[in-house]
Design a protein around this motif. Sequence first.
Motif, mmCIF file in Angstrom:
data_model
loop_
_atom_site.group_PDB
_atom_site.id
_atom_site.type_symbol
_atom_site.label_atom_id
_atom_site.label_comp_id
_atom_site.label_asym_id
_atom_site.label_seq_id
_atom_site.Cartn_x
_atom_site.Cartn_y
_atom_site.Cartn_z
ATOM 1 N N GLU A 157 -8.362 16.407 15.331
ATOM 2 C CA GLU A 157 -8.555 17.494 14.306
ATOM 3 C C GLU A 157 -7.131 18.164 14.224
ATOM 4 O OE1 GLU A 157 -11.882 20.258 13.847
ATOM 5 O OE2 GLU A 157 -12.974 18.307 14.032
ATOM 6 N N ASN A 158 -6.825 18.588 12.975
ATOM 7 C CA ASN A 158 -5.437 19.318 12.769
ATOM 8 C C ASN A 158 -4.304 18.458 12.820
ATOM 9 O OD1 ASN A 158 -7.019 21.442 11.783
ATOM 10 N ND2 ASN A 158 -7.362 22.246 14.136
ATOM 11 N N GLN A 159 -4.492 17.362 13.369
ATOM 12 C CA GLN A 159 -3.117 16.264 13.602
ATOM 13 C C GLN A 159 -3.051 15.851 12.082
ATOM 14 O OE1 GLN A 159 -3.218 13.530 16.287
ATOM 15 N NE2 GLN A 159 -3.508 15.019 18.047
ATOM 16 N N THR A 160 -1.514 15.247 12.011
ATOM 17 C CA THR A 160 -1.123 15.009 10.677
ATOM 18 C C THR A 160 -1.720 13.289 10.842
ATOM 19 O OG1 THR A 160 0.712 16.319 10.799
ATOM 20 C CG2 THR A 160 0.938 14.428 9.386
ATOM 21 N N LEU A 161 -2.017 12.905 9.743
ATOM 22 C CA LEU A 161 -2.567 11.546 9.429
ATOM 23 C C LEU A 161 -1.869 10.700 8.517
ATOM 24 C CD1 LEU A 161 -6.486 11.738 9.962
ATOM 25 C CD2 LEU A 161 -4.682 11.368 11.622
ATOM 26 N N SER A 162 -1.828 9.552 8.267
ATOM 27 C CA SER A 162 -1.313 8.640 7.097
ATOM 28 C C SER A 162 -2.663 8.471 6.473
ATOM 29 C CB SER A 162 -0.618 7.658 7.359
ATOM 30 O OG SER A 162 0.629 8.064 8.116
ATOM 31 N N ILE A 163 -2.557 8.375 5.029
ATOM 32 C CA ILE A 163 -3.637 7.796 4.154
ATOM 33 C C ILE A 163 -2.957 6.879 3.405
ATOM 34 C CG2 ILE A 163 -3.407 9.599 2.605
ATOM 35 C CD1 ILE A 163 -6.285 9.255 1.947
ATOM 36 N N GLY A 164 -3.797 5.772 3.078
ATOM 37 C CA GLY A 164 -3.029 4.644 2.531
ATOM 38 C C GLY A 164 -3.918 4.344 1.251
ATOM 39 N N VAL A 165 -3.205 3.924 0.014
ATOM 40 C CA VAL A 165 -3.934 3.709 -0.979
ATOM 41 C C VAL A 165 -3.301 2.678 -1.660
ATOM 42 C CG1 VAL A 165 -4.702 4.360 -3.186
ATOM 43 C CG2 VAL A 165 -4.526 6.135 -1.351
ATOM 44 N N MET A 170 0.836 -1.207 -0.160
ATOM 45 C CA MET A 170 -0.094 -0.076 -0.046
ATOM 46 C C MET A 170 0.768 1.463 0.013
ATOM 47 S SD MET A 170 -2.838 0.905 2.950
ATOM 48 C CE MET A 170 -3.683 -0.102 2.692
ATOM 49 N N ASN A 171 0.408 2.269 -0.666
ATOM 50 C CA ASN A 171 1.276 3.530 -0.803
ATOM 51 C C ASN A 171 0.623 4.443 0.482
ATOM 52 O OD1 ASN A 171 2.635 3.402 -3.331
ATOM 53 N ND2 ASN A 171 0.475 3.190 -4.079
ATOM 54 N N ILE A 172 1.511 5.070 0.989
ATOM 55 C CA ILE A 172 1.341 5.967 2.530
ATOM 56 C C ILE A 172 1.496 7.379 1.895
ATOM 57 C CG2 ILE A 172 1.448 6.232 4.726
ATOM 58 C CD1 ILE A 172 0.267 3.477 4.106
ATOM 59 N N PHE A 173 0.677 8.306 2.245
ATOM 60 C CA PHE A 173 0.793 9.523 2.211
ATOM 61 C C PHE A 173 0.706 10.314 3.298
ATOM 62 C CE2 PHE A 173 -0.748 7.866 -1.733
ATOM 63 C CZ PHE A 173 0.282 8.196 -2.739
ATOM 64 N N THR A 174 1.227 11.359 3.432
ATOM 65 C CA THR A 174 0.804 12.237 4.805
ATOM 66 C C THR A 174 -0.158 13.328 4.562
ATOM 67 O OG1 THR A 174 3.196 11.875 5.452
ATOM 68 C CG2 THR A 174 1.986 13.485 6.626
ATOM 69 N N VAL A 175 -1.039 13.300 5.463
ATOM 70 C CA VAL A 175 -2.190 14.331 5.190
ATOM 71 C C VAL A 175 -2.627 15.213 6.487
ATOM 72 C CG1 VAL A 175 -3.108 13.216 3.187
ATOM 73 C CG2 VAL A 175 -3.795 12.628 5.617
ATOM 74 N N THR A 176 -3.239 15.910 6.555
ATOM 75 C CA THR A 176 -3.697 16.663 7.667
ATOM 76 C C THR A 176 -5.229 16.589 7.690
ATOM 77 O OG1 THR A 176 -2.040 18.216 7.144
ATOM 78 C CG2 THR A 176 -3.602 18.687 8.939
ATOM 79 N N SER A 182 -12.626 14.973 6.963
ATOM 80 C CA SER A 182 -12.098 15.630 5.517
ATOM 81 C C SER A 182 -10.583 15.652 5.705
ATOM 82 C CB SER A 182 -12.655 17.224 5.653
ATOM 83 O OG SER A 182 -14.191 17.068 5.483
ATOM 84 N N ILE A 183 -10.003 15.525 4.832
ATOM 85 C CA ILE A 183 -8.535 15.535 5.040
ATOM 86 C C ILE A 183 -8.022 16.500 3.853
ATOM 87 C CG2 ILE A 183 -8.004 13.254 6.070
ATOM 88 C CD1 ILE A 183 -7.122 12.786 2.956
ATOM 89 N N GLN A 184 -6.862 17.069 4.151
ATOM 90 C CA GLN A 184 -6.145 17.795 2.958
ATOM 91 C C GLN A 184 -4.758 17.539 2.886
ATOM 92 O OE1 GLN A 184 -5.225 22.031 4.186
ATOM 93 N NE2 GLN A 184 -5.513 22.632 2.055
ATOM 94 N N SER A 185 -4.553 17.107 1.400
ATOM 95 C CA SER A 185 -3.117 16.556 1.163
ATOM 96 C C SER A 185 -2.330 17.715 1.213
ATOM 97 C CB SER A 185 -3.162 15.942 -0.220
ATOM 98 O OG SER A 185 -3.463 16.905 -1.188
ATOM 99 N N GLN A 186 -0.807 17.499 1.077
ATOM 100 C CA GLN A 186 0.058 18.346 1.235
ATOM 101 C C GLN A 186 0.044 19.431 0.056
ATOM 102 O OE1 GLN A 186 3.511 15.503 1.257
ATOM 103 N NE2 GLN A 186 3.877 16.292 3.393
ATOM 104 N N ASN A 187 -0.517 18.843 -1.182
ATOM 105 C CA ASN A 187 -0.605 20.044 -2.266
ATOM 106 C C ASN A 187 -1.925 20.895 -2.237
ATOM 107 O OD1 ASN A 187 -2.178 18.082 -3.172
ATOM 108 N ND2 ASN A 187 -1.100 17.586 -5.145
ATOM 109 N N GLY A 188 -2.660 20.523 -1.055
ATOM 110 C CA GLY A 188 -3.871 21.375 -0.765
ATOM 111 C C GLY A 188 -5.171 20.754 -1.467
ATOM 112 N N HIS A 189 -5.155 19.396 -2.017
ATOM 113 C CA HIS A 189 -6.357 18.954 -2.097
ATOM 114 C C HIS A 189 -6.952 18.613 -0.991
ATOM 115 C CE1 HIS A 189 -4.873 17.974 -6.326
ATOM 116 N NE2 HIS A 189 -6.383 18.110 -6.403
ATOM 117 N N GLN A 190 -8.466 18.638 -1.160
ATOM 118 C CA GLN A 190 -9.274 18.137 0.305
ATOM 119 C C GLN A 190 -10.188 17.041 -0.435
ATOM 120 O OE1 GLN A 190 -11.548 21.072 2.417
ATOM 121 N NE2 GLN A 190 -9.556 22.653 2.721
#
Lengths: 336, 395, 366
Positions: C278-286, C243-249, C258-266
């Motif tokens: 809320e407002n913490q950094t999470l990991s999203i897996g795809v 699985m790919n892991i990205f950092t999101v908020t 609702s999450i926001q990726s590093q390049n601003g996508h919500q």
Amino acid sequence: MEQLYYSLLAMLLGVFACVFYFFGSNWLLGVIFPINHVSNQKMAKNIRRAAAIRPWLFLGPALFFLGLYLVYPVFDSVYLSLHGRNGEDFVGLANYQWLFNDNEFIESLINNVMWLLIVPALSTFFGLIIAALTDRIRWGNIAKSLIFMPMAISFIGASIIWKFVYDYRAEGSDQIGLLNAVVEYFGGTPQAWITIPFWNDILLMVILIWIQTGFAMVILSAALRGIPEETVEAAVLDGANGIQIFFKILIPQIWGSIAVVWTTITILVLKVFDIVLAMTNGQWDTQVLANMMFDWMFRGGGDFGRGAAIAVIIMIAVIPVMVWNVRQANAQMEGR
Amino acid sequence: MQSIPSNKSNRVMMSLKQMRRSPLMLLVHLSVLLLVLLWTFPTAGLLISSFRDKDQLAVSGWWEALSSSEQNLIGRTDAPDQQVLLDGEYVLAGKIEDFNPKDEILRFGWTSQEPEAYLAGSVAKMRDGGTLTVAGDGRYSMASPTPFTGSRGNRVFYTALASPKFTLDNYDEVLHSEGIGQSFINSLTVTIPATIIPILIAAFAAYALSWMRLPGRGILIALVVGLLVVPLQMSLIPLLQLYNTIGGYFGVSAKSYLGIWLAHTGFGLPLAIYLLRNYISGLPKEIIESARVDGANDFDIFVKIILPLSFPALASFAIFQFLWVWNDLLVATVFLGNGEHELVLTGRLRELLGSRGGNWEILTASAFVSIAVPLTVFWTLQRYLVRGLLTGSVK
Amino acid sequence: MTSSTGLTLKNIKKSYGKTEVLHGIDLDIKLGEFVVFVGPSGCGKSTLLRMIAGLEDITSGDLFIEGHNVNDIPSAMRGIAMVFQSYALYPHMTVYDNMAFSMRIAKEDKATIDERVTSTAAMLQLTDYLYRLPKALSGGQRQRVAIGRAIVRNPKVFLFDEPLSNLDASLRVQTRIEIANLNESLKETTMIYVTHDQIEAMTLADRIVVLSAGKIEQVGTPLELYGQPANLFVAQFIGSPAMNIFTVTLIKSGELTSIQSQNGHQVDIPIKSHSDIENQTLSIGVRPEDFRLADQASCMLSGTISFVESLGEVTLLHLDSAESKVPVIVKIPGIINKHKGETIYLTVDADKTHLFDANGISLRYL
């Protein structure tokens, strides 16, 4: 013949005694700590106890023999070496003092050092050369077998073989010893070689070298064959010639085996006895420690103090190799 | 040396093909040949000599065994009662007694002072005007103006070119009159039990040191390795004293077969345990665990799994111990007596070296009898010996 | 303890000297269940199996087989049988003797032994090989002998220690099917299987136990582990490529997160979250197979292709993306015409993503 039956009977009895001991003790263990028809808790306890005892039952006879025949004598020899000829009166270091003032002992010591320098070196050297050469030729295995063969011959048998080679007949008559025949063929004067100090030492060493080269060859040959062939191939590609490959690629990879061969033969040399006894019995300046010790065990009814002192000297000479061996073995076990 | 896998080395040899083609290869063949000859000649000499006629053995080297040799011999003419009167002379003629028809007489004489004064075929002047002629084929003719007297014939000294003679007489003599035959049995008596008994004891110990849970296992293994090199000399005096004490206590001789069997067992154990442990601890762990899951206890595992699988190591050690005990002189001299029913081969050889030092026909034949058994073992079981050496040396 | 329990582990720990290698394992295995222990090498899965087998002591905790505490019971009396990685056949015994060994030790009578060995051999198609030595058998046959040796003992629990790892690929598939069939036919027998190969785990198991560093990460059916991994470790361990892991908020919590990726996508993700993160950094897996190609406007992620693996049935694209430090791996079905250096745009279905908090725990399990 009758006595051979006794010996076979003794062998059977010995085997039977061993089997009886091991089976019997195992059975007894099962009776004392039963695991069938008892509660789980008790069974678990009994299993643990039996498992703790069983290794000692397996080891018992071996420990008994090692202790009685090898460990106890080491301490007893040290004790005896500090006592008089019957082992009763304490004499302190007198036996050692006597030793170091005794000409025969000094002579033995010097001879032993010579043996130690020459025999392991030449045996290893010839073994290595033969191993390296025979690996390259088709009839190498036959050659190796023939050179390995003296290993099976007793020292005393080898002594007779070589005494025959060294045999001397007065000048003028036909020599029946190979050595003098060769000397004569090349125009030399036949000699009673065994009686000529220094050369006789060398000739006795030849016997042991003749016997031990096969051992060195077998170990080193296996070591050479154990070298990954890729390293040799890489060296060939790098343009190394045969001699360079041998000294720069092969030898450095078998140092461990060379050390094993060297130390094993060293230990053997320290104990060399039969050859000297049979060839000269220490005459003509050929005495060595082991033969001198044997001599003192029985000379004039036997002087156990002096004999034991010589044994202790031999033991002290062995200790460095012993320590090295134990360290090697420990390192090897940790590696497993 | 069949046991060393040669596949790998073959490939090494292939990669060294360049070297094989060089003229150096001839040098390699020659030097190996030289070394092999150097190593085998002494034994070959012993073997050949032991089959030679003892008179020939004493005067020519074994490398000349196939060529005729000159030998000084003594024969006799026929007894005087065979003489005939011919032309006023008393004549005795015929063949020299005991003359080997294959030999050729070169010179002869009729006194021990001048045993080769006359060439064969010439006429020798004897005292009292008599003459003696000996031909190369052993015919003689002796004439005298006075009759021959006495009950036996005259002695004739001659030098003959003796054809090579090979015989089993030497073996016959050493086996029956020199006690080698009895010593052979004595050696077997010592060797067989002294080989078998330590194997069992060591195998159990080696298994315990390999696969059983045991406090101080490392120390025990180190002890065994240490004891491998303890010189036998350390044990001789203490054990001799101990044997004397025990013998005295029970009123039996201190020197007995039982004593030497046990001594060889004790001295052989370190190598036995070390060798077998190296092998047994290298057996696959899963096989032993599998047996344990199958319900086998340590004893079952040892008897049903370990022993059958350890056969090569057991054989290796058995050969070592056999050779060592058979060839041993020191332990036998110290712990076994000198009696006819106790003296082993090595001890007998030593004795013969002292008493029959110049009789090479006795020494060579005896020595060969003593080395025949180990050599047979060597040639038939060499691969186990090699394997044992390779696992047995501390690496 | 009910009779439907096959095996129970209660806070099982294992230490070698001062080093603890298993840190308290709790597990219930149902009667007849096929459980696979999976994890990277050194995670303690084999040690755990060997403790169940009785080949290793249990340092602390309790082990029950069908309701009985067997902590101190020797292997042979636990009612287990084991198939070893190297098969561990007795090399000096014939196939028959190998299979008969345990019964002979137990002093069963000859007729019983013969009956059991013959019938088991028939079941495993070994009848023709009964009097051969193991060295005269092929790898697959040896494997079957090892299994047969276990079957004749009629065990309550069947243990497999990486039994397929010495077989070549085609034999492995075949033997896997045989083991699955065996499991079908021995309904009352609990089976525990250790492997590092997740395909074996996924195909064989009723339930998988994922272990890592001496702890259980997750227990569940194969599809649970795939669909709802409990934490980052399981998420990345199960599935290949990982699985790919990205950092999101996390921007807004609730039933929809609702999450926001590093390049601003919500993006709104249908996973419940608690307001205190809320407002913490999470990991999203795809997962690589959950990406779809999209155009620039609707994309969630873009990247440059650094490497293309065309496998025929699927194409794997390795992307260098601003969103991730490590290459993003995308699995597209079939053959596509993309080349190194091209930039591509990707989108993901929100319900196929996985969210993990700062400790790596999946939000689904919080």
